[in-house]
Write an enzyme that holds these catalytic residues in place. Structure first.
Site, mmCIF file in Angstrom:
data_model
loop_
_atom_site.group_PDB
_atom_site.id
_atom_site.type_symbol
_atom_site.label_atom_id
_atom_site.label_comp_id
_atom_site.label_asym_id
_atom_site.label_seq_id
_atom_site.Cartn_x
_atom_site.Cartn_y
_atom_site.Cartn_z
ATOM 1 N N ASP A 102 41.036 -3.665 -70.487
ATOM 2 C CA ASP A 102 41.512 -3.190 -71.793
ATOM 3 C C ASP A 102 42.602 -4.119 -72.342
ATOM 4 O O ASP A 102 42.995 -3.999 -73.487
ATOM 5 C CB ASP A 102 42.093 -1.770 -71.630
ATOM 6 C CG ASP A 102 41.391 -0.766 -72.520
ATOM 7 O OD1 ASP A 102 40.513 -1.190 -73.295
ATOM 8 O OD2 ASP A 102 41.722 0.433 -72.439
ATOM 9 N N GLN B 126 40.849 5.722 -69.797
ATOM 10 C CA GLN B 126 40.605 6.151 -71.179
ATOM 11 C C GLN B 126 41.859 6.832 -71.750
ATOM 12 O O GLN B 126 42.399 7.761 -71.152
ATOM 13 C CB GLN B 126 39.407 7.121 -71.194
ATOM 14 C CG GLN B 126 38.978 7.551 -72.571
ATOM 15 C CD GLN B 126 38.401 6.408 -73.409
ATOM 16 O OE1 GLN B 126 37.624 5.598 -72.932
ATOM 17 N NE2 GLN B 126 38.816 6.338 -74.666
ATOM 18 N N LYS C 132 30.190 3.966 -72.969
ATOM 19 C CA LYS C 132 30.608 2.823 -72.146
ATOM 20 C C LYS C 132 29.721 2.738 -70.907
ATOM 21 O O LYS C 132 29.257 1.666 -70.529
ATOM 22 C CB LYS C 132 32.082 2.955 -71.745
ATOM 23 C CG LYS C 132 33.013 2.571 -72.885
ATOM 24 C CD LYS C 132 34.464 2.959 -72.640
ATOM 25 C CE LYS C 132 35.287 2.685 -73.901
ATOM 26 N NZ LYS C 132 36.642 3.225 -73.857
#
Ligand code: NDP
Length: 292
Positions: A122, A99, A55
Site C-alpha cells: 500500500d 484494509q 482484491k
C-alpha cells in the site's frame, strides 16, 4: 469546441492486469516463484468487504496467491499486531495490505509501522514515504501510481514544461501524486483547504489531479482549455427516488466541454488502484527474490 477525450481507466486497468498475469506466469515458469498478497480485514465495513473481495478475485486472476484474513470488529491490537508480525515472516507472502479504515479502537499508524517496508504494497509505511520523497526506489501508494500510469499513457513519461496542480495533500493520494509528478519533471503546485484562490490555481494547470473528496466542486470554468484532468474523488450523492450515484470532485458535465482529456467517475482512476496493488505485489516479490 469538441468534448474532451475520455481516459478509460477500466479498459487500461484490464490491460495492465493482463500484462501482470503474463509476467507472473513467467516468474512461476522460470523461477518457481508465485507472488503472494495477504489482505487483512478487521470488522464488517460493507465498502471494505467489497474492496477486499475484488482484491482477492483480481489477485487470483493474475495468477498470484491470495491470503485473506478476516478478523472480528472487536479484535484487540495485540492480536492484529501478532498477525502482521507472522505475515512479515511468511515467505509465501510478498505483500501485506491492512484494509483501512480500521475500527476506532485500533491505531492504523501503529499497524502500518509494523509492516515490513519491503512487503508494504500500500506504500503507506514511513520508510516507503521517505524513499519516495528522496527519489529512491519505493513501494508507492496504489492510487497515485494509477494516476501516473494514466497520465503517462496520455502524455508520455516526461512531463517537462507542464504545470500540474494537485488538489489535496493527504499521505494516501495528494502528497505522493505531487512527488511522482515532480519526479516526472512537471512543475507542481499543491492546493488544499487553506489555498486562497483555488479557481486561479486550477486555471493555470495543464494537468489537474483532484483528490479532495468534495462532490463536483470543480466546475468547467476553473479548467484550462485542453488540460488533462485526473479526477480521483469518489463521492456518493443522492440520485433521487431513494437511489445514490458516484461522482468525482470535478463537475464532469461542464469540465468535459473544456478539458483536453478527462477521467470519468466511476471508470477512471478507481479501477487502476487494484491493478497497481497487483503491480506492487509483483514488484515486491521480485525484489524479495533478488530478481529486480
Ligand atoms: P482526505 O480527506 O485525506 O484529504 C482531502 C484533501 O483535500 C485534504 O488535503 C484537504 O485539505 C483537501 N480539501 C478538502 N476540502 C477542500 C476544499 N474545499 N478545497 C481545497 N482542498 C480541500 O482524502 P483522500 O486523499 O484520502 O481522498 C480524496 C478523494 O479521493 C476522496 O473522494 C476519496 O474517496 C478518493 N479516493 C479514491 C481512491 C480511488 O481508488 N480512486 C483511493 C483513495 C481515495 P487539508 O489538508 O487542508 O485538510
Amino acid at each position: 469546441m469538441t468534448d474532451a477525450r475520455l481516459i478509460d481507466g477500466k479498459a487500461f486497468a484490464a490491460e495492465v492486469r493482463g500484462r501482470i498475469a503474463v509476467e507472473v506466469a513467467g516468474l512461476a515458469r522460470d523461477h518457481g516463484l508465485v507472488p503472494g498478497l495477504a489482505v487483512v480485514l478487521v470488522g464488517e465495513d460493507p465498502a471494505s468487504q467489497v474492496y477486499v473481495r475484488s482484491k482477492g478475485v483480481q489477485t487470483r486472476e493474475a495468477g498470484m496467491a491470495s491470503f485473506e484474513h478476516r478478523l472480528p470488529a472487536d479484535t484487540d491490537a495485540a492480536t492484529l499486531h501478532a498477525l502482521v508480525t507472522r505475515l512479515n515472516a511468511d515467505p509465501m507472502v510478498h505483500g501485506i495490505l491492512v484494509q483501512l479504515p480500521l475500527p476506532d479502537h485500533l491505531d492504523a499508524q501503529q499497524v502500518i509501522a509494523l509492516i515490513d517496508p519491503d512487503k508494504d504494497v500500500d506504500g503507506l509505511h514511513v520508510v516507503n514515504a521517505g524513499r519516495l520523497a528522496a527519489g529512491l526506489p519505493a513501494l508507492v501508494p496504489c492510487t497515485p501510481l494509477g494516476c501516473m500510469m494514466l497520465l503517462e499513457h496520455e502524455l508520455g513519461a516526461d512531463l517537462s514544461g507542464r504545470r500540474a496542480l494537485v488538489l489535496g495533500r493527504s499521505s494516501l493520494v495528494g502528497r505522493p501524486v505531487a512527488q511522482l509528478l515532480v519526479h516526472a519533471n512537471a512543475t507542481v503546485t499543491i492546493a488544499h483547504s487553506r489555498t486562497r484562490d483555488l479557481a486561479e490555481e486550477c486555471r493555470r494547470a495543464d494537468i489537474l489531479v483532484a483528490a479532495i473528496g468534495r462532490p463536483q466542486m470543480i466546475p468547467g470554468d476553473w479548467i484550462r482549455p485542453g488540460a488533462v484532468v485526473i479526477d480521483v474523488g469518489i463521492n456518493r450523492v443522492d440520485a433521487g427516488e431513494g437511489k445514490t450515484r458516484l461522482v468525482g470532485d470535478v463537475d464532469f458535465a461542464s469540465a468535459v466541454k473544456v478539458a483536453g482529456a478527462i477521467t470519468p467517475v466511476p471508470g477512471g482512476v478507481g479501477p487502476m488502484t487494484i491493478a497497481c496493488l497487483l503491480q506492487n505485489t509483483l514488484t515486491a516479490a521480485r525484489r524479495q527474490a533478488g530478481l529486480a
